[in-house]
Design a protein around this motif. Structure first.
Motif, PDB file in Angstrom:
ATOM      1  N   TYR A 296     -56.529 -52.152  -3.478  1.00 41.32           N
ATOM      2  CA  TYR A 296     -57.793 -51.448  -3.682  1.00 41.32           C
ATOM      3  C   TYR A 296     -58.856 -52.440  -4.152  1.00 41.32           C
ATOM      4  O   TYR A 296     -58.590 -53.307  -4.971  1.00 41.32           O
ATOM      5  CB  TYR A 296     -57.641 -50.349  -4.737  1.00 41.32           C
ATOM      6  CG  TYR A 296     -57.003 -49.083  -4.225  1.00 41.32           C
ATOM      7  CD1 TYR A 296     -57.775 -47.967  -3.893  1.00 41.32           C
ATOM      8  CD2 TYR A 296     -55.625 -48.993  -4.077  1.00 41.32           C
ATOM      9  CE1 TYR A 296     -57.188 -46.807  -3.438  1.00 41.32           C
ATOM     10  CE2 TYR A 296     -55.024 -47.833  -3.620  1.00 41.32           C
ATOM     11  CZ  TYR A 296     -55.810 -46.742  -3.306  1.00 41.32           C
ATOM     12  OH  TYR A 296     -55.229 -45.591  -2.842  1.00 41.32           O
TER      13      TYR A 296
ATOM     14  N   THR B 226     -58.326 -43.567   1.926  1.00 43.04           N
ATOM     15  CA  THR B 226     -58.219 -43.615   0.467  1.00 43.04           C
ATOM     16  C   THR B 226     -57.748 -42.272  -0.067  1.00 43.04           C
ATOM     17  O   THR B 226     -56.908 -42.197  -0.966  1.00 43.04           O
ATOM     18  CB  THR B 226     -59.563 -43.999  -0.157  1.00 43.04           C
ATOM     19  OG1 THR B 226     -59.931 -45.307   0.294  1.00 43.04           O
ATOM     20  CG2 THR B 226     -59.478 -44.002  -1.678  1.00 43.04           C
ATOM     21  N   GLU B 227     -58.283 -41.183   0.476  1.00 41.14           N
ATOM     22  CA  GLU B 227     -57.831 -39.832   0.139  1.00 41.14           C
ATOM     23  C   GLU B 227     -57.646 -39.025   1.417  1.00 41.14           C
ATOM     24  O   GLU B 227     -58.196 -39.364   2.474  1.00 41.14           O
ATOM     25  CB  GLU B 227     -58.844 -39.119  -0.771  1.00 41.14           C
ATOM     26  CG  GLU B 227     -58.911 -39.654  -2.175  1.00 41.14           C
ATOM     27  CD  GLU B 227     -59.801 -38.807  -3.075  1.00 41.14           C
ATOM     28  OE1 GLU B 227     -59.548 -38.776  -4.289  1.00 41.14           O
ATOM     29  OE2 GLU B 227     -60.746 -38.161  -2.562  1.00 41.14           O
TER      30      GLU B 227
ATOM     31  N   GLN C  73     -62.929 -46.802  -6.571  1.00 42.01           N
ATOM     32  CA  GLN C  73     -61.904 -47.549  -5.848  1.00 42.01           C
ATOM     33  C   GLN C  73     -61.907 -47.155  -4.373  1.00 42.01           C
ATOM     34  O   GLN C  73     -62.103 -45.998  -4.033  1.00 42.01           O
ATOM     35  CB  GLN C  73     -60.514 -47.258  -6.414  1.00 42.01           C
ATOM     36  CG  GLN C  73     -60.329 -47.589  -7.871  1.00 42.01           C
ATOM     37  CD  GLN C  73     -58.973 -47.126  -8.373  1.00 42.01           C
ATOM     38  OE1 GLN C  73     -58.090 -46.785  -7.595  1.00 42.01           O
ATOM     39  NE2 GLN C  73     -58.805 -47.096  -9.682  1.00 42.01           N
ATOM     40  N   SER C  74     -61.630 -48.133  -3.525  1.00 43.62           N
ATOM     41  CA  SER C  74     -61.475 -47.869  -2.103  1.00 43.62           C
ATOM     42  C   SER C  74     -60.407 -48.802  -1.541  1.00 43.62           C
ATOM     43  O   SER C  74     -60.321 -49.971  -1.937  1.00 43.62           O
ATOM     44  CB  SER C  74     -62.800 -48.105  -1.363  1.00 43.62           C
ATOM     45  OG  SER C  74     -62.662 -47.850   0.023  1.00 43.62           O
ATOM     46  N   ARG C  75     -59.578 -48.290  -0.659  1.00 43.43           N
ATOM     47  CA  ARG C  75     -58.559 -49.138  -0.046  1.00 43.43           C
ATOM     48  C   ARG C  75     -59.216 -50.266   0.748  1.00 43.43           C
ATOM     49  O   ARG C  75     -60.228 -50.068   1.428  1.00 43.43           O
ATOM     50  CB  ARG C  75     -57.663 -48.326   0.882  1.00 43.43           C
ATOM     51  CG  ARG C  75     -56.634 -47.484   0.161  1.00 43.43           C
ATOM     52  CD  ARG C  75     -55.583 -46.983   1.126  1.00 43.43           C
ATOM     53  NE  ARG C  75     -54.739 -45.979   0.513  1.00 43.43           N
ATOM     54  CZ  ARG C  75     -53.742 -45.353   1.137  1.00 43.43           C
ATOM     55  NH1 ARG C  75     -53.475 -45.642   2.400  1.00 43.43           N
ATOM     56  NH2 ARG C  75     -53.021 -44.446   0.521  1.00 43.43           N
TER      57      ARG C  75
END
Length: 818
Positions: free
Chosen positions: A637, A739-740, A617-619
């Motif tokens: 996402y 994303t993180e 997953q990635s924004r």
């Protein structure tokens, strides 16, 4: 006449010799101490007994000939002995070994025949109920995380933990209940495992690709949760009552289990209830939206015969669980609640009252998860082979309520029906080769009901796979290997979404509605996978061995990765899938060394895992780098696919000095690095795209435990332990599009004590466990805590962003056997 008399006497002597009876008796001990209540069973003769307080057992009136005797007991390694009974009674004394420190532990998961743990080249860990009881656990997965190095969990509050093995999770970790694969919409972040933690007697964890036996979704490994099977004398009713209280969120947990044996039949019944209000920490106070209420029922019946066994079981899981969203007042940082659908302004929501924060009542915005399971597992024994069958049906019903103005209207309402089948035939040994052929898979149908949001389509899935597995020993070398072919079909028809004229919410519609939109165009695709493994164990000696294994795993994309296009209300995320995704394939190499010494158990495992078509997953952001907002107040996402590599090591050093038997000092170290090998992303974004998401930081666990070797008054071998868990900074994270973010390291200290209370007659009255986690009430955020990202403001008055993990928590647990 003399010859007739001679033959008559000879025949009579032979007959008397054949009909002559014998007996078996002996004493069962462990480390020189007698063992009570050890089950002694004569295989195939339907005879069993229990050892008494002195460890003594006895069988009488047995016919001469070959016999197999099995010795088994809770927390001890089972042992089987073959003997030949003659005219005289046989004296057979047995020494059993503690289960937790024995490398010959019998395991089932990940292989197709009962195999000694030390002979399996695949990294496997076993966790007993005794170990789980001695820790504070808010759910079963948390218990596994604390007990098995290399296993972590992505969490959404205290009641949702999704297992990760060596940095891989979601559908890459296959969870089993008594060998039946768990299917319960496990694709979502906030979707936990629908299993009664009090009903699990043993957990087995395979670390590494297990696609050979199970097919798709076992790319990272397997967790098999095994319920209790009664093993005591016929005609007895046994049971236990468990009660647990946890101070942080006021958890009350109670469980009643019953077991009855009537000759060849074994019956079990268990009922469990749990309730908790919101958990707390010193930064956020009580965290709104984290209360839950859970109920479980299970029952089983098993018959053991000379031809094998058959077990039928049913389980029911019911969980009401609040949905946190993290909205707060910008100045006071107090939690606020949503009261409007249309016109909702996150910055002007009312503050949650103190009474609501500490209430056990479930607020209107919550999930309701129900899971039904019915299955049969059977084994049919032949002269030199056996056939194993498992069939089961499951239904997962998930409702997520996110409309405060119409609280009875579900935002998400999906029903997943699954039929599982598994057939394995263990062939007769040929030239020392033990081999198994098998076929397994499932049929699945998912249907949306009266909901307003539709993140996934109504789909059908059919899965089938065939495999061959073999093992052979060459002196000190044990070889295992096999190959498997899989096919999975996923398909759905056109799925239309319209608008309800009365409520203004979305609704499921059809092609005849002119105002409806085609949210999910029809799809039909087959996925194929070839997987296999080859491994060896070199037994340098009985105390020292080396393992090596190479395995190719396979995983078909799950429904959200290829088909999602909408809001998942419980996750507060809009998921966007990709219909062109290919299956994931990985090649993992494992090397391990284990030393089982007089004063210590030492093991080290090193792994390297290369993955093709890794999905993550990635924004989603626009061309200016700003987050794309599809549904206000919710993140968006989009799934990506690229090459990836994960590598790392796990080390365990468990000291148990033979000269200081009351002391144990257990230590473990786990480290994994996840690299994103997408060359284009690396070229455009550099370090921000260098690593994979959801990779746990370096972790060290140490536990010092003191256990009395004799009873102290009415306390049977009481223990006291202290432990520390160190989590390093996680600066290797997926930073692209935020994303993180970086997670600071922390150290948690815990302590516990416990004992069995005995009456004057020596009967067990109850087991008691007292444990304190996070003694110093450290404020911390786990890197795998999704609530860390539940934040609506760029900056905050106290400089703290997101929601923190649970603070100090004291647990009181008693288990009353009867």
């Amino acid at each position: 006449m003399k010859f007739l008399t001679f033959y008559f006497i000879l025949f009579s002597c032979c007959f008397v010799g054949y009909a002559q009876h014998s007996g078996i008796s002996g004493r069962i001990t462990s480390k020189g101490n007698p063992l009570e209540n050890i089950t002694v069973k004569l295989i195939g003769l339907n005879k069993s007994t229990k050892s008494d307080r002195a460890g003594f057992y006895e069988f009488n009136n047995l016919l001469k000939g070959a016999v197999e005797i099995q010795f088994s007991g809770v927390s001890f390694q089972s042992k089987s002995i073959k003997a030949n009974l003659q005219n005289d009674s046989l004296s057979l004394n047995i020494e059993l070994v503690d289960l937790e420190s024995n490398l010959n532990d019998i395991i089932i998961t990940g292989v197709n025949r009962a195999t000694e743990l030390k002979k399996s080249p695949v990294p496997i860990a076993v966790l007993t109920k005794k170990s789980m009881d001695q820790n504070v656990n808010t759910n079963l997965i948390e218990a596994i995380v604390k007990g098995v190095p290399g296993v972590t969990a992505v969490t959404t509050g205290p009641n949702v933990s999704k297992p990760f093995i060596r940095g891989l999770g979601y559908n890459r970790v296959l969870t089993l209940y008594d060998g039946l694969r768990q299917e319960g919409q496990q694709w979502g972040d906030e979707h936990g495992i629908e299993v009664d933690e009090y009903g699990i007697n043993r957990v087995e964890v395979v670390k590494g690709p297990a696609s050979l036996t199970y097919g798709s979704d076992a790319l990272a490994g397997v967790i098999n949760m095994i319920p209790y099977t009664p093993n005591f004398e016929s005609g007895k009713l046994r049971g236990d009552f468990t009660s647990n209280y946890q101070s942080n969120n006021g958890t009350f947990g109670t469980s009643l289990g019953l077991a009855y044996i009537n000759h060849d039949w074994k019956y079990t019944l268990r009922a469990t209830g749990k309730a908790a209000h919101n958990y707390s920490n010193k930064i956020d106070g009580l965290v709104y939206g984290t209360a839950f209420r859970e109920y479980n029922l299970s029952a089983s019946a098993r018959v053991d015969k000379s031809w094998g066994f058959s077990k039928t079981a049913i389980t029911y899981y019911n969980n009401l669980m609040e949905i946190p969203d993290g909205s707060r007042d910008s100045l006071t940082r107090k939690f606020t609640r949503q009261v409007l659908d249309e016109g909702d302004d996150i910055k002007n929501r009312p503050i949650v009252s103190v009474n609501d924060l500490s209430s056990y009542s479930i607020n209107p915005l919550h999930q309701h998860i129900q899971h039904y399971r019915f299955y049969n597992t059977s084994q049919f024994k032949f002269e030199n082979s056996d056939l194993n069958l498992l069939i089961g049906g499951q239904q997962s019903v998930r409702r997520e309520y996110n409309h405060p103005t119409i609280p009875v209207q579900a935002g998400l309402y999906v029903v997943l029906n699954t039929f599982n089948y598994d057939v394995k035939y263990n062939l007769a040994d040929f030239s020392g080769i033990e081999s198994t052929i098998g076929i397994n898979g499932m049929y699945q149908a998912n249907r949306s009901k009266a909901a307003t949001d539709f993140p996934i389509p109504d789909y059908d899935l059919f899965d089938i796979g065939v495999f061959y597995y073999a093992k052979k020993s060459f002196g000190k070398i044990d070889l295992t290997g096999g190959i498997r072919m899989d096919r999975r079909n996923i398909n759905w028809n056109n799925f239309y979404v319209g608008t309800d004229s009365q409520t203004g919410f979305g609704k499921k519609s059809d092609e005849h509605d002119q105002a409806a939109d085609l949210q999910f165009p029809a799809f039909n695709k087959n996925y194929y996978g070839l997987s296999g493994s080859l491994g060896l164990t070199y037994n340098i000696s009985e105390k020292l061995l080396i393992k090596a294994n190479i395995a190719r795993g396979y995983r078909a994309p799950n429904i959200t990765e290829i088909g999602s296009n909408g809001l998942d209300p419980g996750a507060h995320i809009v998921y966007l899938g990709n219909r062109t995704f290919k299956p994931e394939f990985n090649l993992q190499e494992d090397v391990g060394i284990i030393a089982y010494l007089e004063d210590a158990d030492i093991s080290m495992e090193i792994f390297n895992n290369n993955i093709q078509n890794y999905i993550y997953q990635s924004r989603l952001t626009d061309e200016n780098g700003n987050p794309v907002v599809v549904v206000p107040g919710n993140l968006t996402y989009q799934y990506q696919q690229s090459k990836a590599r994960l590598y790392g090591t796990e080390l365990a050093v468990n000291l148990h000095p033979s000269s200081i038997k009351w002391l144990t000092f257990n230590n473990s170290f786990a480290y994994v690095v996840g690299l994103n090998k997408n060359e284009e992303l690396l070229r455009l974004h550099g370090r921000d795209a260098e690593y994979l998401p959801f990779i746990p930081p370096l972790q060290i666990r140490s536990e010092l435990k003191v256990t009395a070797q004799k009873s102290i008054g009415f306390l049977e071998k009481p223990y006291f332990k202290v432990d520390a868990v160190v989590f390093a900074d996680q600066n290797k994270f997926y930073a692209l599009d935020d994303t993180e973010t970086f997670t600071r390291g922390y150290t948690l200290f815990n302590a516990g004590l416990g004992s069995t209370l005995k009456s004057k007659s020596g009967k067990n009255i109850l087991d008691i466990f007292v444990q304190v986690d996070n003694i110093f009430n450290v404020a911390y955020q786990s890197h795998l805590n999704r609530l860390k990202y539940f934040e609506y403001y760029q900056s905050t008055p106290n400089g703290r962003s997101g929601i923190y993990n649970m603070g100090r928590n004291m647990s009181f647990k008693i288990v009353v056997p009867f």
